[in-house]
Design a protein around this motif. Structure first.
Motif, short mmCIF file in Angstrom:
data_model
loop_
_atom_site.label_atom_id
_atom_site.label_comp_id
_atom_site.label_asym_id
_atom_site.label_seq_id
_atom_site.Cartn_x
_atom_site.Cartn_y
_atom_site.Cartn_z
N UNK A 1 35.55 45.84 48.14
CA UNK A 1 34.74 46.99 47.76
C UNK A 1 35.56 48.23 47.49
N UNK A 2 36.45 48.58 48.44
CA UNK A 2 37.24 49.80 48.25
C UNK A 2 38.22 49.64 47.10
N UNK A 3 38.68 48.41 46.84
CA UNK A 3 39.62 48.19 45.73
C UNK A 3 38.99 48.58 44.40
N UNK A 4 37.77 48.10 44.13
CA UNK A 4 37.17 48.42 42.84
C UNK A 4 36.63 49.85 42.82
N UNK A 5 36.26 50.39 43.97
CA UNK A 5 35.84 51.80 44.03
C UNK A 5 37.00 52.70 43.59
N UNK A 6 38.18 52.46 44.16
CA UNK A 6 39.35 53.26 43.78
C UNK A 6 39.74 52.99 42.33
N UNK B 1 34.21 41.90 40.48
CA UNK B 1 33.50 42.43 39.32
C UNK B 1 32.09 42.89 39.64
N UNK B 2 31.35 42.13 40.45
CA UNK B 2 29.95 42.51 40.70
C UNK B 2 29.87 43.79 41.53
N UNK B 3 30.90 44.06 42.33
CA UNK B 3 30.95 45.33 43.06
C UNK B 3 31.37 46.47 42.13
N UNK B 4 32.28 46.16 41.19
CA UNK B 4 32.71 47.17 40.23
C UNK B 4 31.54 47.65 39.37
N UNK C 1 40.07 42.65 36.80
CA UNK C 1 40.06 41.98 38.10
C UNK C 1 40.38 40.50 37.95
N UNK C 2 40.18 39.95 36.76
CA UNK C 2 40.47 38.54 36.50
C UNK C 2 41.99 38.37 36.33
N UNK C 3 42.59 37.59 37.20
CA UNK C 3 44.05 37.48 37.22
C UNK C 3 44.55 36.39 36.26
N UNK C 4 44.20 36.53 34.98
CA UNK C 4 44.61 35.53 34.00
C UNK C 4 45.43 36.18 32.88
N UNK C 5 46.28 35.37 32.28
CA UNK C 5 47.13 35.86 31.19
C UNK C 5 46.29 36.27 29.99
N UNK D 1 44.19 45.30 38.51
CA UNK D 1 43.76 45.01 39.87
C UNK D 1 44.03 43.54 40.23
N UNK D 2 43.67 42.62 39.32
CA UNK D 2 43.88 41.19 39.56
C UNK D 2 45.35 40.86 39.70
N UNK D 3 45.70 40.04 40.68
CA UNK D 3 47.10 39.73 40.98
C UNK D 3 47.39 38.26 40.67
N UNK D 4 47.90 37.97 39.47
CA UNK D 4 48.21 36.58 39.10
C UNK D 4 49.36 36.03 39.95
N UNK D 5 49.35 34.73 40.18
CA UNK D 5 50.47 34.11 40.89
C UNK D 5 51.64 33.84 39.94
#
Length: 364
Positions: free
Chosen positions: A170-175, A198-201, A260-264, A283-287
């Motif tokens: 929640x706080x991640x997408x708020x910021x 995404x749904x919180x954003x 937020x989606x961690x895709x290329x 925001x999304x952190x890909x591996x």
């Protein structure tokens, strides 16, 4: 002097990681309950969120970035925990009372002395921070020690299971919404809008007056996004050119996009959804360490694009995010489970089978 609760047991249940990589598993084991030391409080965890970062740490997905769960975590992940204060360590007697509710976050504690802490607003970058489930035992246990200075007070009107996901997701997408610089009445694009972040954003963006373009796929996601306040839904599997559709809706492109989606594929396409002076928030952190956030220099220069990163939030940011829930404006869509079933929930998350945020009941 430590102020204890008379019913604290000597031992507790905890989900302990075994193995490494994608084959790692967790088992419920019995471990000691430790009393709080100076500056600490002890929480009886009722609910804890399951975050994508927990999956990444449990499965060693960030080894390419030099990030793996440290021995200090004792194999216990989790950083979206909420519970009741059951013991108070020395120095915290005037700050906390037995029975009050508190939340444990990714940032478990900060030093309060480095340059970033001393600014008063940027302790998220504390160089000596301790992180739940990474460098300290996390919230996948019945009783969790917390820094009394940095635990978050849970306001009335917010259920424990709702408060958990606000500690990180929640706080991640708020910021991120704040860092997008999108003003009321302007357009923001949210790829993966039907997911856990995404749904919180959508809800935070709408609460701030932004016009939301949600991108996802399927009628279930369409219904969810529109119900939460998205003005436009774009099904990326049914839309031949998502960028052209965004231009059609906004005329010059969106003012901001939160990835937020961690895709290329999403990171590659995102800058082209923006108008001149638009802002991409990573925001999304890909591996995959080869995935970059940004655009070719000529596009960056000609459109004067801004690319910023965002990670969790300060203690004050969490307080503000919780207030949106207390006032009935933002509510996580929850899928509920049990701590005993942690591995199956991690597997479902890895396979993209989860809607909204997952919360696990730890203690009743």
């Amino acid at each position: 002097m430590t102020i204890p609760h008379p019913n604290i047991p000597s031992h507790q249940r905890a989900a302990i990681r075994h193995g490494t990589g994608t084959t790692s598993t967790t088992t419920i084991e019995t471990i000691p309950v430790h009393p709080p030391g100076p500056g600490q409080i002890l929480l009886k965890i009722t609910w804890t969120g399951l975050c994508g970062s927990d999956k990444s740490l449990l499965r060693d997905e960030w080894t390419d970035f030099g990030l793996t769960m440290t021995p200090k975590a004792q194999g216990i992940a989790g950083h979206e925990g909420v519970g009741t204060v059951v013991a108070i360590g020395p120095g915290m007697e005037n700050r906390w009372k037995i029975g009050e509710r508190a939340g444990v976050k990714w940032i478990a504690s900060t030093c309060g002395e480095c340059e970033f802490c001393l600014t008063g607003t940027d302790e998220v970058n504390c160089v000596n921070q301790v992180n739940s489930g990474f460098s300290a035992p996390g919230t996948f246990q019945e009783y969790c020690l917390a820094d009394g200075r940095y635990a978050s007070r849970i306001p009335d009107g917010v259920a424990d299971e709702e408060a958990g996901p606000m500690m990180c997701g929640g706080v991640t997408v708020y910021v991120a919404c704040k860092r997008s610089n999108v003003k009321a009445g302007q357009w923001i694009v949210l790829p993966g809008a039907g997911g856990g972040l995404g749904h919180l954003a959508i809800q935070f963006a709408r609460a701030m007056g932004m016009r939301v373009i949600a991108i996802d796929t399927g009628e279930e996601k369409r219904e969810l996004c529109q119900r939460l306040g998205a003005e436009v839904f774009i099904d990326f599997q049914q839309t031949p050119d998502v960028g052209a559709e965004i231009i059609k809706i906004t005329k010059y492109g969106a003012h901001g996009i939160i990835v937020t989606a961690a895709t290329k594929a999403v990171y590659a396409a995102a800058p082209r959804y923006l108008r001149p002076n638009g802002t991409l928030v990573a925001v999304g952190l890909p591996k995959d360490a080869s995935i970059l956030a940004g655009a070719p220099p000529i596009l960056m220069a000609l459109k004067k694009l801004n690319v910023v990163g965002s990670i969790v939030g300060s203690l004050k940011d969490v307080e503000e995010a919780l207030d949106f829930t207390a006032r009935g404006i933002v509510h996580p869509v929850l899928t509920k489970g049990k701590l005993e079933d942690l591995d199956s929930w991690v597997e479902k998350m890895a396979n993209g089978q989860l809607a909204g945020r997952v919360v696990l009941q730890v203690a009743s």
